[in-house]
Motif scaffolding. Structure first.
Motif, short mmCIF file in Angstrom:
data_model
loop_
_atom_site.label_atom_id
_atom_site.label_comp_id
_atom_site.label_asym_id
_atom_site.label_seq_id
_atom_site.Cartn_x
_atom_site.Cartn_y
_atom_site.Cartn_z
N THR A 270 5.88 3.81 11.96
CA THR A 270 6.49 3.64 10.91
C THR A 270 7.81 3.75 11.99
O THR A 270 8.74 4.02 11.79
CB THR A 270 7.09 4.62 9.82
OG1 THR A 270 7.14 5.38 10.10
CG2 THR A 270 4.89 5.15 9.58
N PHE B 17 -4.67 -1.00 4.04
CA PHE B 17 -3.45 0.14 2.85
C PHE B 17 -2.29 -1.26 2.49
O PHE B 17 -1.23 -0.74 2.38
CB PHE B 17 -2.29 0.83 4.23
CG PHE B 17 -3.70 2.23 5.51
CD1 PHE B 17 -4.16 2.85 4.66
CD2 PHE B 17 -3.89 1.66 6.77
CE1 PHE B 17 -5.28 3.98 5.47
CE2 PHE B 17 -4.18 2.05 6.96
CZ PHE B 17 -4.83 3.27 7.27
N THR B 18 -3.07 -1.62 1.46
CA THR B 18 -2.20 -2.69 0.67
C THR B 18 -1.72 -1.63 -0.22
O THR B 18 -0.59 -2.31 -0.98
CB THR B 18 -3.18 -3.84 -0.05
OG1 THR B 18 -4.38 -3.20 -0.43
CG2 THR B 18 -4.16 -4.26 1.26
N ASP B 19 -2.49 -0.97 -1.30
CA ASP B 19 -1.64 0.50 -2.42
C ASP B 19 -1.24 1.59 -1.17
O ASP B 19 -0.75 2.76 -2.17
CB ASP B 19 -3.10 0.96 -2.52
CG ASP B 19 -3.91 1.46 -1.36
OD1 ASP B 19 -3.99 1.96 -0.64
OD2 ASP B 19 -4.62 2.87 -2.18
N ASP B 20 -0.95 1.73 -0.13
CA ASP B 20 0.23 1.91 1.06
C ASP B 20 0.29 1.48 1.74
O ASP B 20 0.49 1.86 2.66
CB ASP B 20 -0.95 3.43 1.70
CG ASP B 20 0.09 4.80 2.13
OD1 ASP B 20 1.36 4.94 1.94
OD2 ASP B 20 -0.96 5.92 2.47
N ARG B 21 1.53 0.72 1.17
CA ARG B 21 3.03 0.50 2.27
C ARG B 21 4.10 0.90 2.88
O ARG B 21 4.42 1.72 2.18
CB ARG B 21 2.93 -1.69 1.94
CG ARG B 21 1.89 -1.83 1.07
CD ARG B 21 2.09 -3.10 0.54
NE ARG B 21 1.50 -3.98 0.27
CZ ARG B 21 0.78 -5.34 1.30
NH1 ARG B 21 0.41 -4.97 2.56
NH2 ARG B 21 -0.25 -5.57 0.68
N VAL B 22 4.09 0.76 4.17
CA VAL B 22 4.98 1.37 4.81
C VAL B 22 5.45 0.19 5.97
O VAL B 22 4.86 -0.25 7.17
CB VAL B 22 5.06 3.02 5.29
CG1 VAL B 22 3.83 3.32 6.53
CG2 VAL B 22 6.39 3.17 5.83
N LYS C 232 -7.98 6.87 6.47
CA LYS C 232 -6.65 7.58 5.73
C LYS C 232 -5.95 8.09 6.81
O LYS C 232 -6.29 8.13 7.70
CB LYS C 232 -6.99 9.00 5.13
CG LYS C 232 -6.86 9.71 4.56
CD LYS C 232 -7.36 11.02 3.46
CE LYS C 232 -6.61 11.34 3.40
NZ LYS C 232 -7.43 12.94 2.13
N LYS C 233 -4.67 7.73 6.57
CA LYS C 233 -3.23 8.16 7.22
C LYS C 233 -3.06 9.39 7.10
O LYS C 233 -3.39 11.00 6.31
CB LYS C 233 -2.52 8.02 6.90
CG LYS C 233 -2.29 6.29 6.74
CD LYS C 233 -0.52 5.41 5.76
CE LYS C 233 -0.47 4.19 6.21
NZ LYS C 233 -0.06 3.70 5.77
N SER D 1 2.28 -3.81 6.41
CA SER D 1 0.83 -3.81 6.46
C SER D 1 0.32 -3.80 8.28
O SER D 1 1.04 -3.17 8.72
CB SER D 1 0.68 -5.57 5.96
OG SER D 1 1.63 -6.52 7.43
#
Length: 503
Positions: free
Chosen positions: A488, A466-471, A151-152, A448
């Motif tokens: 990032t 994190f395919t559902d939370d891309r940056v 988790k980020k 990715s």
């Protein structure tokens, strides 16, 4: 006669004194009763267990909203003989005694649960017995050290397209902002301090999307605590043309001092792409760095392609001593080769890292249309660009003329989709135990983060996180204590810690 009587009195007094000293105290007698209870509980021995309890004993607990009471016989019927419970720990927390009444708090810890019992005891002519017991059970939080749930957590915000991070300690780091400053950041207070003294020939002017100009790597010397050396790569400007420059400086009083130029990727040109700039120290103490070919289109290649021309400093990987001199054991490319040359055939390599378990260096490479790669660095290797690619050329009609005698080193991995891989790192921390030895790769194109399982020089599997939370991710690395971080690539970029919330 009086002396004889006196002697007898002394002997009798001594005997009874010694006898009384050998008598157990009331506390010890209670502890013996509780120990019988422990021994019976641990093995299912109802003789020991029942022998510690008075026949009138009742046992009570409250569970799932219900108050439950057992008689002594009902409680004993729950037990059967068995081997002593593994990993069992027992302790008497407290004992209080008043006349022939006592109370005790005890704990029994098993692999799964902690039982806390409160005993009321009474002393009869036969000794101390448990009169009643109330009990509660607390399940231990069971940790699966291999459980993974990343988790980020944002640690620092407001960074201007951060490119690189170098940890000075667990809580303090230097961050190189591609379009900003070199800053020292306190990860606890979030305070940012600009490092003064960056070279005046820096060019961080941005003309539009895809412009790679700016600051790149910041790297600490392996002996930084003693010599205060930092190494920087950036775009240098001269007469409106640009190139990649590598320097060393002493960091003192938050200022770059005693700057020494180690390498200039001549020639200076007008192009603003593919500068390279990744740096890492090898196990051998040598400085390795990447230099891109700086072309956007392969159609602009000269007769001898830039990355294949050993006299052109672009499109290569170099190995030098920390003072800029050339190691005597560098591979021999011939007398006309660029000083420090270690490998050729590079298009746009940015990320480079050391696998500390094997001492091998790995690097990422940007393709054109697809063709993004991961490579293992080898002395005198030719990685093929632009003679060959695992992707497609920007212009289908491009057909480089074969170079007689050339042999090319294939990548250990290439993607079918565009990833734009940048910073990479071999994970060695403890928080993600199942990831130890895995290669983590940050990607710009789709935001990715990749986790790759390595076996020798082969990538056995790859997982995109994190395919559902891309940056857009520029860098992945870890702190001295093994905490996992990413940078990032945003106008207001972030330093993000990746936590394992499964623990």
């Amino acid at each position: 006669m009086k002396n004889v009587i006196l002697t007898i009195i002394v002997i009798v007094a001594f005997f009874f004194s010694g006898f009384s000293q050998n008598q157990p105290t009331e506390r010890q007698l209670i502890e013996n009763t509780i120990q019988r209870y422990f021994d019976g509980w641990a093995t299912g021995d109802t003789t020991k267990l029942g022998g510690a309890m008075h026949p009138s004993c009742q046992l009570k607990n409250y569970n799932n909203g219900k108050f439950i009471t057992f008689t002594r016989n009902q409680y004993l019927s729950l037990f059967k003989l068995h081997e002593r419970t593994k990993n069992l720990k027992t302790s008497i927390v407290a004992i209080d005694i008043t006349n022939n009444m006592g109370s005790a708090k005890v704990e029994i810890s098993t692999e799964r649960d902690l039982f806390t019992d409160y005993f009321n005891l009474m002393k009869t002519n036969e000794g101390w017995f448990i009169a009643d017991k109330v009990s509660t059970r607390t399940p231990h939080k069971i940790f699966n050290v291999n459980a993974i749930l990343p988790k980020k957590e944002i640690i620092v915000e407001g960074l201007k397209r951060p490119w690189s991070i170098a940890f000075m300690s667990e809580d303090e780091a230097l961050i190189s902002e591609k379009e900003g400053d070199l800053v020292k950041v306190n990860l606890l207070t979030k305070e940012k301090t600009k490092i003064q003294g960056y070279p005046a020939d820096l060019d961080d002017s941005i003309t539009g999307f895809g412009d790679n100009t700016g600051k790149f790597e910041v790297l600490l010397d392996p002996d930084f605590k003693t010599n205060k050396y930092v190494y920087l790569s950036y775009v240098a400007l001269s007469s409106n043309n640009r190139t990649t420059k590598i320097i060393r400086a002493v960091l003192e009083n938050e200022t770059l001092q005693q700057i020494k130029v180690l390498f200039v990727a001549e020639p200076y040109t007008k192009e603003r792409y593919h500068y390279g700039g990744g740096m890492v120290f090898g196990k051998d103490g040598k400085l390795y760095f990447t230099i891109g070919e700086r072309l956007f289109s392969e159609q602009d290649q000269p007769a001898i392609p830039i990355a294949q021309n050993i006299e052109d400093r672009r499109g290569k990987i170099y190995r030098i001593n920390s003072d800029g001199t050339i190691p005597k054991d560098n591979p021999d490319f011939g007398s006309k080769a660029s000083p420090g040359l270690y490998a050729i055939g590079i298009r746009a390599a940015q990320g480079i890292t050391l696998d500390t378990t094997t001492n091998k260096i790995w690097f990422t490479e940007h393709g054109t249309h697809q063709g993004d790669e991961i490579n293992v660095l080898k002395a005198k290797a030719n990685y093929g660009w632009p003679m060959k690619t695992t992707g497609k050329y920007r212009f289908a009609e491009f057909a480089p003329k074969p170079i007689p005698g050339n042999e090319y080193t294939d990548p250990v991995w290439s993607w079918l989709q565009t990833v734009a891989p940048t910073g990479l790192h071999f994970y060695s921390g403890n928080e993600f135990a199942a990831w130890k030895g895995n290669l983590l790769v940050a990607g710009l194109s789709k935001g990715s983060l990749w986790r790759m399982v390595i076996e020798g020089e082969n990538i056995k599997s790859a997982e995109e996180l994190f395919t559902d939370d891309r940056v857009r991710m520029r860098k992945v690395t870890q702190s001295p204590m093994g905490k996992l971080y990413i940078l990032t690539d945003e106008l207001s970029g972030k330093l993000i810690r990746i936590r394992n919330v499964a623990l």
